[in-house]
Design a protein around this motif. Structure first.
Motif, short mmCIF file in Angstrom:
data_model
loop_
_atom_site.label_atom_id
_atom_site.label_comp_id
_atom_site.label_asym_id
_atom_site.label_seq_id
_atom_site.Cartn_x
_atom_site.Cartn_y
_atom_site.Cartn_z
N MET A 97 0.46 0.86 4.94
CA MET A 97 1.04 2.32 4.66
C MET A 97 1.96 2.87 5.67
SD MET A 97 -2.23 4.23 2.70
CE MET A 97 -3.00 3.17 1.15
N ALA A 98 2.76 3.85 5.27
CA ALA A 98 3.67 4.71 6.22
C ALA A 98 3.33 6.06 6.06
CB ALA A 98 5.22 4.08 5.91
N CYS A 99 3.74 6.66 4.92
CA CYS A 99 3.66 8.21 4.67
C CYS A 99 2.15 8.25 4.25
CB CYS A 99 4.77 8.46 3.52
SG CYS A 99 4.38 8.01 1.88
N GLY A 100 1.72 7.57 3.47
CA GLY A 100 0.29 7.73 2.68
C GLY A 100 0.19 8.80 1.79
N VAL A 101 1.51 9.28 1.21
CA VAL A 101 1.38 10.48 0.30
C VAL A 101 2.58 10.25 -0.69
CG1 VAL A 101 0.65 12.08 1.80
CG2 VAL A 101 3.23 11.79 1.67
N GLY A 102 2.83 8.75 -1.09
CA GLY A 102 3.59 8.67 -2.21
C GLY A 102 5.33 8.74 -2.13
N VAL A 103 5.81 9.05 -0.91
CA VAL A 103 7.35 8.91 -0.66
C VAL A 103 7.54 7.72 -0.47
CG1 VAL A 103 8.79 10.45 0.56
CG2 VAL A 103 6.66 11.54 -0.21
N CYS A 104 7.29 6.92 0.56
CA CYS A 104 8.07 5.98 0.99
C CYS A 104 8.01 4.44 0.30
CB CYS A 104 7.80 5.32 2.49
SG CYS A 104 5.97 4.79 2.61
N PHE A 105 6.94 4.35 -0.76
CA PHE A 105 6.76 3.20 -1.70
C PHE A 105 6.62 2.00 -0.64
CE2 PHE A 105 7.54 4.36 -6.22
CZ PHE A 105 8.05 5.78 -5.63
N CYS A 106 6.22 2.01 0.41
CA CYS A 106 5.94 0.73 1.29
C CYS A 106 4.62 0.32 0.73
CB CYS A 106 6.08 1.17 2.66
SG CYS A 106 4.38 1.36 3.51
N CYS A 107 3.57 0.75 0.00
CA CYS A 107 2.32 0.34 -0.37
C CYS A 107 2.31 -0.11 -1.69
CB CYS A 107 1.42 1.43 0.05
SG CYS A 107 1.67 2.96 -1.04
N VAL A 108 3.26 -0.22 -2.44
CA VAL A 108 3.42 -0.58 -3.58
C VAL A 108 2.72 -2.10 -4.10
CG1 VAL A 108 5.29 -1.38 -5.32
CG2 VAL A 108 5.37 0.78 -4.44
N VAL B 82 -0.38 2.48 -3.77
CA VAL B 82 -1.84 2.32 -3.36
C VAL B 82 -2.40 3.70 -2.94
CG1 VAL B 82 -3.81 1.13 -1.83
CG2 VAL B 82 -1.97 -0.06 -3.12
N CYS B 83 -1.16 4.38 -1.95
CA CYS B 83 -1.60 5.44 -1.27
C CYS B 83 -1.96 6.53 -2.40
CB CYS B 83 -0.84 5.84 -0.43
SG CYS B 83 0.65 6.56 -1.12
N CYS B 84 -1.19 7.06 -3.39
CA CYS B 84 -1.51 8.00 -4.22
C CYS B 84 -1.76 7.79 -5.55
CB CYS B 84 -0.23 8.68 -4.13
SG CYS B 84 1.17 8.03 -4.79
S1 FES Z 1 2.44 4.88 1.88
FE1 FES Z 1 4.20 5.67 1.38
S2 FES Z 1 4.21 5.68 -0.82
FE2 FES Z 1 2.25 4.95 -0.37
#
Ligand code: FES
Ligand SMILES: Cc1cc2nc3c(=O)[nH]c(=O)nc-3n(C[C@H](O)[C@H](O)[C@H](O)COP(=O)(O)OP(=O)(O)OC[C@H]3O[C@@H](n4cnc5c(N)ncnc54)[C@H](O)[C@@H]3O)c2cc1C
Length: 285
Positions: free
Chosen positions: A246-257, A271-273
């Motif tokens: 994860m990068a942002c952890g709050v749903g903004v960056c989409f790196c955890c899709v 996955v984060c949100c």
């Molecule tokens: S870690 Fe950024 S959207 Fe999930």
């Protein structure tokens, strides 16, 4: 007319609904205890500031690992809650040192401050009617499953935990889970008991005895696929806790899709949100 209060943590298996996550905040926690559990894992206990929100089992915090002495972790690191003690205003993590962030974290001493952001994500839900549940965990998944045992026991569920590891000395949480009221079965590679057919036999036995109405899994793709097969065979409720960088952890960056299947189609979720806990049948493991 007054509407009846609904308990959003206890939902029917047919229509599972996740509990609403608490509002995340940035916290300066203080290290209370930090010890090695075995050759690979460490336990970190933190005192939280007065009034800090408390996490539900399956939720995580985003940790600002310390920098210095050659370790410069960029971005926060996600970590599931392992022990939640609201009455003492404490929180515990069980973690494995795998790279820069966790190596920096391993240098924390009692009395040091540690910046957290959370609680984040969607945690576990329990089936209705105090139905008996079975937990399947391996590796880091044992940490994620930790708080689910007292949560389920407090809500009247019989709990069986199947804990898998490479070797007996790497099986963690056995005493804690037994003390919280779970029946614990350990399986290891070293003893030849962690293979899928053997674990499948244990699960089928529990289903036949009426001790498994819901399955929860974390930490292993092959155990997730096994849990999916058993849950589908017996029409059981199930959830899986997933890990993703994860990068942002709050749903903004989409790196955890990650991809999931929903009504026969592939969909993508963060996955984060939208997790990290998801319906078992929908995960592509
Ligand atoms: S870690 Fe950024 S959207 Fe999930
Ligand atoms: C929701 C969630 C809960 C987690 N809970 C725990 C926990 O309770 N205990 C625990 O020990 N770990 C947990 N993790 C994993 C933990 O976040 C990573 O081990 C940590 O971020 C690694 O950081 P690092 O800087 O030490 O390693 P890095 O240098 O970032 O990575 C080291 C190696 O680990 C891999 N890696 C890093 N992060 C992840 C990840 N999220 N998933 C899979 N592989 C990864 C990298 O690809 C690399 O190969 C969790 C992860 C998520 C997403």
């Amino acid at each position: 007319m007054m509407m009846p209060m609904l308990d959003h943590d206890v939902v029917p298996p047919a229509a599972p609904a996740h509990p609403a996550p608490g509002r995340p905040v940035e916290l300066e926690a203080v290290v209370r205890e930090h010890v090695a559990v075995n050759d690979e894992y460490r336990y970190l206990s933190l005192d939280l500031p007065e009034g800090a929100p408390h996490a539900k089992p399956g939720q995580f915090y985003h940790l600002l690992c310390p920098t210095g002495d050659g370790l410069e972790p960029f971005f926060r690191r996600p970590m599931s809650v392992y022990r939640v003690e609201p009455e003492k205003n404490r929180l515990g993590f069980l973690y494995k040192v795998t790279g820069t962030g966790t190596a920096a974290m391993a240098r924390l001493w009692p009395g040091d401050t540690f910046n957290l952001f959370g609680p984040l994500g969607i945690g576990f839900t329990l089936p209705a009617d105090r139905a008996p549940i079975v937990l399947l965990g391996r590796g880091v998944g044992l940490a994620t499953m930790g708080p689910l045992v007292p949560f389920a026991r407090e809500n009247g569920h019989r709990v069986t935990a199947i804990l898998s590891a490479r070797a007996p000395d790497l099986v963690m949480s056995v005493d804690e889970m037994r003390a919280a009221g779970a029946d614990v079965i350990t399986v290891t590679d070293a003893e030849g008991t962690s293979a899928v057919p053997h674990v499948e036999g244990i699960l089928e036995d529990l289903v036949a005895k009426g001790a498994c109405a819901a399955l929860y899994v974390c930490g292993s793709s092959r155990l997730t696929r096994l849990a999916q097969a058993v849950a589908a065979r017996h029409d059981l409720f199930g959830e899986v806790a997933l890990e993703q960088q994860m990068a942002c952890g709050v749903g903004v960056c989409f790196c955890c899709v990650r991809p999931f299947r929903e009504n026969g189609e592939t969909v993508h979720r963060r996955v984060c949100c939208e997790g990290p806990v998801f319906p078992l049948a929908e995960a592509l493991a």
